[in-house]
Design a protein around this motif. Structure first.
Motif, PDB file in Angstrom:
ATOM      1  N   LYS A  53      91.497 -65.353  25.838  1.00  0.00           N
ATOM      2  CA  LYS A  53      91.408 -65.669  27.267  1.00  0.00           C
ATOM      3  C   LYS A  53      90.302 -64.845  27.934  1.00  0.00           C
ATOM      4  N   ASP A  54      89.130 -64.776  27.281  1.00  0.00           N
ATOM      5  CA  ASP A  54      88.044 -63.970  27.834  1.00  0.00           C
ATOM      6  C   ASP A  54      86.959 -64.815  28.495  1.00  0.00           C
ATOM      7  N   GLY A  55      87.228 -66.101  28.662  1.00  0.00           N
ATOM      8  CA  GLY A  55      86.267 -67.004  29.275  1.00  0.00           C
ATOM      9  C   GLY A  55      85.411 -67.763  28.283  1.00  0.00           C
ATOM     10  N   GLY A  56      85.388 -67.326  27.038  1.00  0.00           N
ATOM     11  CA  GLY A  56      84.525 -67.947  26.040  1.00  0.00           C
ATOM     12  C   GLY A  56      84.970 -69.324  25.588  1.00  0.00           C
ATOM     13  N   TYR A  57      86.220 -69.668  25.900  1.00  0.00           N
ATOM     14  CA  TYR A  57      86.747 -70.970  25.475  1.00  0.00           C
ATOM     15  C   TYR A  57      87.333 -71.749  26.654  1.00  0.00           C
ATOM     16  N   ASP A  58      86.852 -71.463  27.840  1.00  0.00           N
ATOM     17  CA  ASP A  58      87.403 -72.093  29.040  1.00  0.00           C
ATOM     18  C   ASP A  58      86.863 -73.493  29.300  1.00  0.00           C
ATOM     19  N   SER A  59      85.646 -73.782  28.858  1.00  0.00           N
ATOM     20  CA  SER A  59      85.064 -75.089  29.154  1.00  0.00           C
ATOM     21  C   SER A  59      85.804 -76.187  28.399  1.00  0.00           C
ATOM     22  N   GLU A  60      85.689 -77.398  28.907  1.00  0.00           N
ATOM     23  CA  GLU A  60      86.360 -78.527  28.253  1.00  0.00           C
ATOM     24  C   GLU A  60      85.901 -78.669  26.812  1.00  0.00           C
ATOM     25  N   HIS A  61      84.603 -78.437  26.574  1.00  0.00           N
ATOM     26  CA  HIS A  61      84.061 -78.537  25.212  1.00  0.00           C
ATOM     27  C   HIS A  61      84.611 -77.431  24.321  1.00  0.00           C
ATOM     28  N   ASN A  62      84.517 -76.187  24.751  1.00  0.00           N
ATOM     29  CA  ASN A  62      84.917 -75.061  23.909  1.00  0.00           C
ATOM     30  C   ASN A  62      86.425 -74.979  23.703  1.00  0.00           C
ATOM     31  N   ARG A  63      87.209 -75.571  24.607  1.00  0.00           N
ATOM     32  CA  ARG A  63      88.669 -75.555  24.439  1.00  0.00           C
ATOM     33  C   ARG A  63      89.115 -76.318  23.200  1.00  0.00           C
TER      34      ARG A  63
END
Length: 389
Positions: free
Chosen positions: A152-162
């Motif tokens: 939960k560090d922001g690196g996987y927040d985007s729709e693509h990276n999720r």
């Protein structure tokens, strides 16, 4: 483009040897040899281990003539090849060196195998093993889980990276989008990426497109740091290197700016290679121990360090890309090493750095700073190994 260049450097297709491979009948149980820590590693005469000693000597003599031309002895071409450095580089390295294990015993050794040097992308296979241990321990429940479920560090927040799973990272199909430690995952720009720069392209759905990409592997390393809540060199030392009897000379050097806050503490995050400096610095003997651990299906003595199931998964080809497992190079379809069994696999790094594992013949070959033709040595070693009864 870089993937093609890498394959050309480390995986040339060569003419097949006429000698058929003879399967080795694995000996299970307490009779299997594991070397003691440090220099207490037993040697055996090649003839005792079923080799034609003259032919094995010829193989070693050949290896000694194959000094790399890709990487200068003082690493002066590092930025030209890979782009702007983020971390330190040594000022010198050893000449070509290596060793051959059969049944775990040293049957041949050449050069300075005790000098720690950068191992470049061979470090990725060490990261793979940490990922496997993370799953074995339940820190990660399933390799098919989205990384966003844990990080939960922001690196996987985007729709693509999720959409990215741990397996996507391990297979280099994550298509992670973003910047990390000053390098963008798109690899666009000559100053940042040197000869490895790439042209802009559209991102694909995670899991559908293979790209050899160190920014994304460094993102995996950061995610594993957050899962373990401790620096990965500490994890590797405690969980792998100390149990297999490695020396204390290896080190995993981070970029100075690669620092993450974990539980309120500043912790270094390591890389999956030496492309931009730093990386795993290790000697050939310690690499041979790591290769032998994989040959023994993750077991060392009475201790199961990483599960056999993980070793099997990690060395199984994925649905996308070349002969590639979980950060291990394979020999299944494209036959990168045409004279080697299809079951063999390797950790590979630029320069060239090779840890080749052959379960069929119970062999491990470590060969460092060579010219990028591992099959030429492999076929000579297999010719020297007499058929087993």
């Amino acid at each position: 483009m870089f993937r093609k260049k890498l394959l050309l450097l480390v995986l040339p297709a060569l003419a097949a040897c006429t000698r058929p491979a003879t399967p080795f009948k694995r000996v299970l149980g307490p009779s299997v040899y594991f070397p003691a820590p440090g220099d207490n590693w037993l040697r055996r005469r090649p003839t005792t281990e079923g080799f034609d000693s003259a032919r094995l000597a010829e193989a070693v003599a050949f290896a000694q003539t194959q000094e790399t031309t890709q990487m200068t002895p003082n690493f002066s071409t590092q930025e030209e090849i890979f782009g702007k450095l983020l971390g330190p580089m040594p000022t010198s390295r050893a000449a070509t060196n290596g060793l051959i294990l059969h049944h775990g015993y040293i049957v041949a050794e050449w050069g300075d195998t005790q000098r720690p040097d950068p191992t470049y992308s061979a470090a990725k296979s060490f990261l793979s093993t940490i990922l496997g241990i993370s799953i074995d321990r339940g820190l990660i429940k399933n390799i098919h889980d989205p990384v966003a479920n844990y990080i939960k560090d922001g690196g996987y927040d985007s729709e693509h990276n999720r959409q990215i799973t741990w397996e996507h990272h391990a297979r280099q199909t994550s298509e992670w989008e973003g910047e990390l430690w000053g390098k963008n995952a798109d690899f666009v720009g000559h100053e940042a990426f040197g000869k490895g720069e790439r042209k802009p392209r559209a991102l694909q759905a995670p899991g559908t497109y293979y790209e050899y990409n160190d920014v994304r592997i460094n993102r995996l390393a950061l995610s594993l740091l957050r899962v373990w809540k401790k620096p990965l060199p500490e994890v590797l030392k405690k969980e792998v290197m100390d149990p297999i009897g490695a020396t204390n000379t290896w080190k995993w050097v981070p970029y100075p700016n690669a620092v993450a806050t974990v539980n309120g503490k500043q912790m270094p995050s390591v890389s999956g290679g030496t492309r931009w400096g730093g990386g795993l610095i290790i000697n050939a003997r310690d690499e041979a121990r790591f290769g032998y651990l994989m040959l023994r299906q993750g077991r060392w003595g009475r201790r199961q360090i990483v599960s056999p199931g993980w070793v099997k998964q990690a060395t199984t080809r994925g649905p996308v890309g070349p002969d590639y497992g979980y950060l291990w190079w394979l020999n299944t379809e494209q036959k990168a090493w045409p004279d080697a069994p299809a079951t063999s696999f390797a950790a590979l790094g630029a320069g060239q750095n090779t840890i080749w594992v052959d379960p069929e013949h119970d062999l491990v070959i470590v060969w460092r700073w060579h010219n990028g033709s591992p099959n030429e040595l492999i076929k000579r070693v297999l010719v020297a190994l007499k058929p087993q009864p």
